[in-house]
Design a protein around this motif. Sequence first.
Motif, PDB file in Angstrom:
ATOM      1  N   SER A 196      55.751  -9.677 -60.833  1.00 17.02           N
ATOM      2  CA  SER A 196      55.084  -8.989 -59.720  1.00 17.02           C
ATOM      3  C   SER A 196      53.698  -9.565 -59.476  1.00 17.02           C
ATOM      4  O   SER A 196      53.275  -9.716 -58.323  1.00 17.02           O
ATOM      5  N   ARG A 197      52.984  -9.896 -60.550  1.00 17.29           N
ATOM      6  CA  ARG A 197      51.651 -10.480 -60.410  1.00 17.29           C
ATOM      7  C   ARG A 197      51.724 -11.815 -59.671  1.00 17.29           C
ATOM      8  O   ARG A 197      50.900 -12.108 -58.798  1.00 17.29           O
ATOM      9  N   ALA A 198      52.708 -12.636 -60.011  1.00 16.78           N
ATOM     10  CA  ALA A 198      52.866 -13.928 -59.346  1.00 16.78           C
ATOM     11  C   ALA A 198      53.118 -13.749 -57.850  1.00 16.78           C
ATOM     12  O   ALA A 198      52.581 -14.496 -57.019  1.00 16.78           O
ATOM     13  N   ASN A 199      53.923 -12.765 -57.492  1.00 13.19           N
ATOM     14  CA  ASN A 199      54.165 -12.479 -56.075  1.00 13.19           C
ATOM     15  C   ASN A 199      52.879 -12.069 -55.368  1.00 13.19           C
ATOM     16  O   ASN A 199      52.622 -12.491 -54.232  1.00 13.19           O
ATOM     17  N   ARG A 200      52.071 -11.255 -56.029  1.00 13.69           N
ATOM     18  CA  ARG A 200      50.804 -10.823 -55.420  1.00 13.69           C
ATOM     19  C   ARG A 200      49.869 -12.015 -55.214  1.00 13.69           C
ATOM     20  O   ARG A 200      49.213 -12.118 -54.171  1.00 13.69           O
ATOM     21  N   TYR A 201      49.805 -12.887 -56.203  1.00 13.43           N
ATOM     22  CA  TYR A 201      48.957 -14.077 -56.073  1.00 13.43           C
ATOM     23  C   TYR A 201      49.394 -14.925 -54.884  1.00 13.43           C
ATOM     24  O   TYR A 201      48.565 -15.391 -54.097  1.00 13.43           O
ATOM     25  N   SER A 202      50.699 -15.153 -54.787  1.00  9.92           N
ATOM     26  CA  SER A 202      51.228 -15.974 -53.697  1.00  9.92           C
ATOM     27  C   SER A 202      50.888 -15.363 -52.337  1.00  9.92           C
ATOM     28  O   SER A 202      50.411 -16.045 -51.427  1.00  9.92           O
ATOM     29  N   ASN A 203      51.135 -14.057 -52.201  1.00 11.79           N
ATOM     30  CA  ASN A 203      50.865 -13.382 -50.937  1.00 11.79           C
ATOM     31  C   ASN A 203      49.377 -13.404 -50.592  1.00 11.79           C
ATOM     32  O   ASN A 203      48.993 -13.550 -49.425  1.00 11.79           O
TER      33      ASN A 203
END
Length: 244
Positions: A196-203
């Motif tokens: 989930s953290r990786a998705n937030r970073y990408s977004n």
Amino acid sequence: MTQPRASFESDLLKSIKACIANCDRLLEETYDIEFRRPSSTRMYISMIAQEEAAKGFILFLVREDIMPFTSAIRRAIKDHTAKQLVGVLMDYMIMHWEDLAELDAALQVDIASGENLPVDISSAVELLCYEKIGKWMGHSWNWVEDPEYDKLVEKIAQGHIDRRKQDALYVRIGRTGQVASTPAVISHEETMAEFSRANRYSNFVERLIEEGPAKVAARARFDKVIEALRLHFGTKWVREGKGD
């Protein structure tokens, strides 16, 4: 011959988009192993994806002329712990919360810190600037008093998160030859938190380059981090050798 600024910024934008695309590709590929247990391989890939997004954010800072594109900065985009320190900054700027209790805790941090950065975030900025970038440039520091960095963030700079990432992939052997850790120690909950953290970073980075800082949700936090980075990385010693 010096590269024209417009061409340089165009190349950086392409590189940022490539980092985000690769981050998203890595996360997409983890769905192939979503139901495997332990879920350690998925966590490892998710943490690599986070570093790709952090690399994209560093390049954004270079494009905005907040950081110079020196050899030390280029080293930072390859260094795991440097990118993990950048991740600490991104977590703060994103200001993610799951429930009202977490939101209230985040707001209390903002109230307590006022116009300043919280200690953990200022520690991440200074560790990145002085203990990473500065030392790669050959600088040594004679502090009047030793800096009192946040202990958890200091552990990140010392490789604590990176060792956890490695534990998700390898068997770690202790000093007496015993098994100290295997990938089985990684829980599904830990994996999903990193995914989930990786998705937030990408977004976060994608929105920055597509819509600009004005659309950042926690804009006050973003502005404070950018100002701190501009202050530390705008000094003469870190700007010397720009473009080397």
